[in-house]
Design a protein around this motif. Structure first.
Motif, PDB file in Angstrom:
ATOM      1  N   ASP A  99     -31.315 -26.753 -56.059  1.00 15.00           N
ATOM      2  CA  ASP A  99     -30.189 -27.684 -56.123  1.00 15.00           C
ATOM      3  C   ASP A  99     -29.819 -27.942 -57.581  1.00 15.00           C
ATOM      4  OD1 ASP A  99     -28.232 -29.507 -55.667  1.00 15.00           O
ATOM      5  OD2 ASP A  99     -29.517 -31.045 -54.795  1.00 15.00           O
ATOM      6  N   GLU A 100     -28.821 -27.213 -58.081  1.00 13.42           N
ATOM      7  CA  GLU A 100     -28.345 -27.317 -59.459  1.00 13.42           C
ATOM      8  C   GLU A 100     -29.509 -27.374 -60.448  1.00 13.42           C
ATOM      9  OE1 GLU A 100     -24.876 -29.581 -60.283  1.00 13.42           O
ATOM     10  OE2 GLU A 100     -24.501 -30.014 -58.179  1.00 13.42           O
ATOM     11  N   THR A 152     -35.669 -14.926 -50.281  1.00 18.83           N
ATOM     12  CA  THR A 152     -34.278 -15.308 -50.056  1.00 18.83           C
ATOM     13  C   THR A 152     -34.004 -16.562 -50.875  1.00 18.83           C
ATOM     14  OG1 THR A 152     -34.322 -14.397 -47.817  1.00 18.83           O
ATOM     15  CG2 THR A 152     -32.581 -15.976 -48.318  1.00 18.83           C
ATOM     16  N   PHE A 153     -33.006 -16.516 -51.741  1.00 14.41           N
ATOM     17  CA  PHE A 153     -32.660 -17.648 -52.593  1.00 14.41           C
ATOM     18  C   PHE A 153     -31.369 -18.286 -52.077  1.00 14.41           C
ATOM     19  CE2 PHE A 153     -34.794 -16.744 -56.974  1.00 14.41           C
ATOM     20  CZ  PHE A 153     -35.993 -16.500 -56.326  1.00 14.41           C
ATOM     21  N   VAL A 154     -31.387 -19.608 -51.941  1.00 12.62           N
ATOM     22  CA  VAL A 154     -30.170 -20.363 -51.607  1.00 12.62           C
ATOM     23  C   VAL A 154     -29.969 -21.380 -52.719  1.00 12.62           C
ATOM     24  CG1 VAL A 154     -28.966 -21.765 -49.906  1.00 12.62           C
ATOM     25  CG2 VAL A 154     -30.651 -20.087 -49.145  1.00 12.62           C
ATOM     26  N   TYR A 155     -28.859 -21.259 -53.413  1.00 11.75           N
ATOM     27  CA  TYR A 155     -28.659 -21.941 -54.697  1.00 11.75           C
ATOM     28  C   TYR A 155     -27.394 -22.793 -54.631  1.00 11.75           C
ATOM     29  CZ  TYR A 155     -28.457 -22.021 -59.888  1.00 11.75           C
ATOM     30  OH  TYR A 155     -28.450 -22.393 -61.211  1.00 11.75           O
ATOM     31  N   VAL A 156     -27.506 -24.051 -55.007  1.00  7.18           N
ATOM     32  CA  VAL A 156     -26.358 -24.957 -55.008  1.00  7.18           C
ATOM     33  C   VAL A 156     -25.887 -25.188 -56.442  1.00  7.18           C
ATOM     34  CG1 VAL A 156     -25.739 -27.390 -54.780  1.00  7.18           C
ATOM     35  CG2 VAL A 156     -26.726 -26.192 -52.855  1.00  7.18           C
ATOM     36  N   GLN A 200     -33.018 -30.781 -59.125  1.00 11.31           N
ATOM     37  CA  GLN A 200     -32.260 -30.819 -60.366  1.00 11.31           C
ATOM     38  C   GLN A 200     -33.070 -31.426 -61.508  1.00 11.31           C
ATOM     39  OE1 GLN A 200     -28.494 -32.757 -59.889  1.00 11.31           O
ATOM     40  NE2 GLN A 200     -27.991 -32.719 -62.045  1.00 11.31           N
ATOM     41  N   ASN A 201     -33.918 -32.420 -61.192  1.00  8.04           N
ATOM     42  CA  ASN A 201     -34.636 -33.132 -62.252  1.00  8.04           C
ATOM     43  C   ASN A 201     -36.087 -32.666 -62.425  1.00  8.04           C
ATOM     44  OD1 ASN A 201     -35.798 -34.121 -59.951  1.00  8.04           O
ATOM     45  ND2 ASN A 201     -35.392 -36.281 -60.382  1.00  8.04           N
TER      46      ASN A 201
END
Length: 551
Positions: free
Chosen positions: A285-286, A313-317, A88-89
């Motif tokens: 992650d966001e 493959t993308f896994v997105y939160v 995220q950062n």
């Protein structure tokens, strides 16, 4: 790219369950979004797949490799899972240039790789670029200033992008001065011959050792590509950096520091750094939460393009349902550590399987109307709503609600038995944050009533009708009277809060219309896509049509 499979993955701290027996299949080359409110287990799930968090129990497979199995004692470390993680950062090194940030991880890679004749590959890249001297001259024409002088920095980036070569190779190509020659084609062919001679000499040198070079300039002996444990060469690192910088369009920022970049540019650098090692799976992650609304929209398009171009493959939160709806091939909606629904965005929007899913997905939120009644002989439901008004709900497909109730009770009993069986194992503990029926709220003009907070005794006659805002139409011949309680026009559409017998419903009206608070209007409801839920369990019974009589 590999398939990812989670089987009964659980993570708990004491009696608090962050993720509770999660089963999930993530298909090859998919874009999966893990969606849900804060604390629902999104990031914990992501970190467990990546290896940054150790599950309490269960199994995780990436492709054919089991990366975690509590029974077999397998726990592959993150650096061996070949996955990329975008935080995220951003986590960029402030004292390193963009180039150094992207290449940092590549310099530390040491694993078994094919033996490559780098010099031979460079010779081949030069031959490719020198194939057409006139084209090379035209490329240089695009980077000349108003005085006709070539801008060296722009020229190098142009050569890298046009010919897919490294920076050292681009410098060698520019140094030949083809663009300054009176006869670029002749000069290019002369230089090309020199590199062809060097390439032929390299091939013969390998032949004397019983080796040959394949199309990727890997060394082949006895029909097998030779491999060795080694680090990436400078040429390989530079090619990787240039490749990803081209994908995310930051090739002109290589010598800048993070502080000299905008938020969106920093995000692109973080993405490039993650893509550089060519991970099997990319976890995010966001990653857009720190950007402003306009830039977030632009980056969504960029992520869509990246997914298509990389084939990863993308896994997105995210907790932002708009990101999930616009980006995903499938959405994994979670609450309280439990998977609520795993479906395509439109399926999740049109057929949410429980009241939590219905309420969480959609902006503005879905309208929920409590009803009490029974199913009739013709299959319809006669319900009392709005404190005594009548509604008739007709399912789209025939359904026997009594059989539905029996199946509901059977599933509930089976789940209770399964939980009791699990607790017989000393490794399992009783869940402190127990799962409960979602506490939806009903909006009223004078108050908000949290429907399930009161200890109301619910029966099989208690239902909830759910209507998406866009299905409530303002129509002169509408049979339902309403008063405008609020109006939010955006130009393309207006969101209305409508007072219907003291209850507030939301409507989205498309077009440029001005509504004044207090106006009396008539509304109608679409003939399909209305949802009926069981109030006791919160589960979807069926979809259909509803007819509300205003008397």
């Amino acid at each position: 790219m590999p398939e990812i499979k989670l089987t009964n993955v659980t993570k708990h701290w004491g009696r608090f369950y962050g993720v509770d027996h999660l089963n999930l299949d993530i298909a090859d080359n998919s874009f999966i979004t893990i969606l849900g409110p804060s604390g629902c287990g999104k990031t914990t799930t992501l970190r467990m797949i990546a290896g940054l968090e150790t599950p309490t129990s269960g199994q995780i497979k990436i492709g054919d490799q089991i990366v975690y199995d509590s029974e077999q004692g397998i726990n592959i470390p993150p650096n061996k899972r070949k996955v990329g993680f975008l935080f995220q950062n951003y986590a960029l090194w402030p004292n390193m240039t963009v180039y150094q940030n992207i290449s940092f991880g590549l310099k530390n890679v040491k694993e078994e790789k094919p033996v490559i004749d780098v010099n031979a590959k460079v010779c081949n890249d030069m031959i490719r670029a020198l194939e057409n001297g006139n084209k090379l001259n035209e490329v240089m024409a695009d980077v000349r200033d108003s005085h006709g002088k070539v801008d060296k920095d722009r020229a190098l980036i142009k050569l890298i992008n046009v010919y897919t070569i490294s920076m050292p190779t681009a410098k060698s190509l520019l140094g030949l001065g083809i663009h300054e020659s009176d006869d670029p084609e002749h000069t290019a062919q002369e230089q090309k011959k020199k590199y062809e001679e060097q390439l032929e000499a390299a091939r013969k040198a390998h032949e004397t050792k019983g080796e040959e070079l394949n199309d990727a300039f890997e060394v082949v002996k006895d029909g097998q590509v030779l491999k060795e444990v080694r680090r990436l060469s400078k040429e390989e690192i530079d090619l990787a950096v240039r490749r990803v910088s081209r994908v995310v369009k930051i090739g002109m920022f290589m010598d800048r520091y993070p502080a000299e970049l905008s938020g969106g540019q920093q995000q692109r650098v973080a993405i490039a750094r993650t893509l550089a090692p060519e991970p099997q799976v990319l976890f995010m992650d966001e990653p857009l939460s720190n950007l402003d609304a306009k830039l977030r929209l632009e980056m969504r398009y960029e992520l869509q393009r990246l997914h298509l171009e990389t084939g990863s493959t993308f896994v997105y939160v995210t907790h932002d349902q708009m990101e999930a709806m616009t980006l995903s091939t499938k959405i994994c909606l979670m609450n309280n550590g439990v998977l609520q629904q795993y479906a395509t965005p439109l399926e999740l929007y049109n057929e949410p399987k429980n009241l939590f899913c219905a309420d969480f997905v959609g902006n503005p939120s879905i309208n929920l109307i409590e009803g009490k009644g029974t199913q009739q002989a013709d299959g319809s439901f006669n319900l009392q709503i709005f404190n005594g008004k009548h509604a008739k709900f007709m399912p789209s497909n025939p359904i026997d609600v009594q059989k539905w109730f029996a199946k509901r009770d059977e599933e509930s009993e089976n789940q209770r038995s399964a939980e009791e069986e699990l607790l017989k194992n000393s490794k399992n503990v009783e869940k402190e944050n127990k799962d409960e029926v979602f506490e939806y709220h009903i909006q009223r003009v004078d108050e908000e009533d949290y429907a399930l907070k009161e200890k109301v005794v619910l029966t099989n006659e208690d239902f909830v009708i759910a209507i998406r805002p866009e299905k409530i139409k303002v129509a002169p011949d509408g049979k339902i009277d309403a008063f405008v309680n609020g109006s939010m026009p955006t130009g393309m559409e207006s969101t209305l809060k409508l007072n219907i017998h003291g209850y507030l419903l939301t409507s989205v009206v498309f077009g440029s219309f001005a509504y004044v608070i207090g106006d009396r209007i008539h509304i109608s409801i679409d003939d399909d896509g209305i949802l009926l839920y069981d109030r006791r369990s919160g589960k979807l019974i069926c979809s259909g049509t509803v007819n509300i009589t205003d008397n």
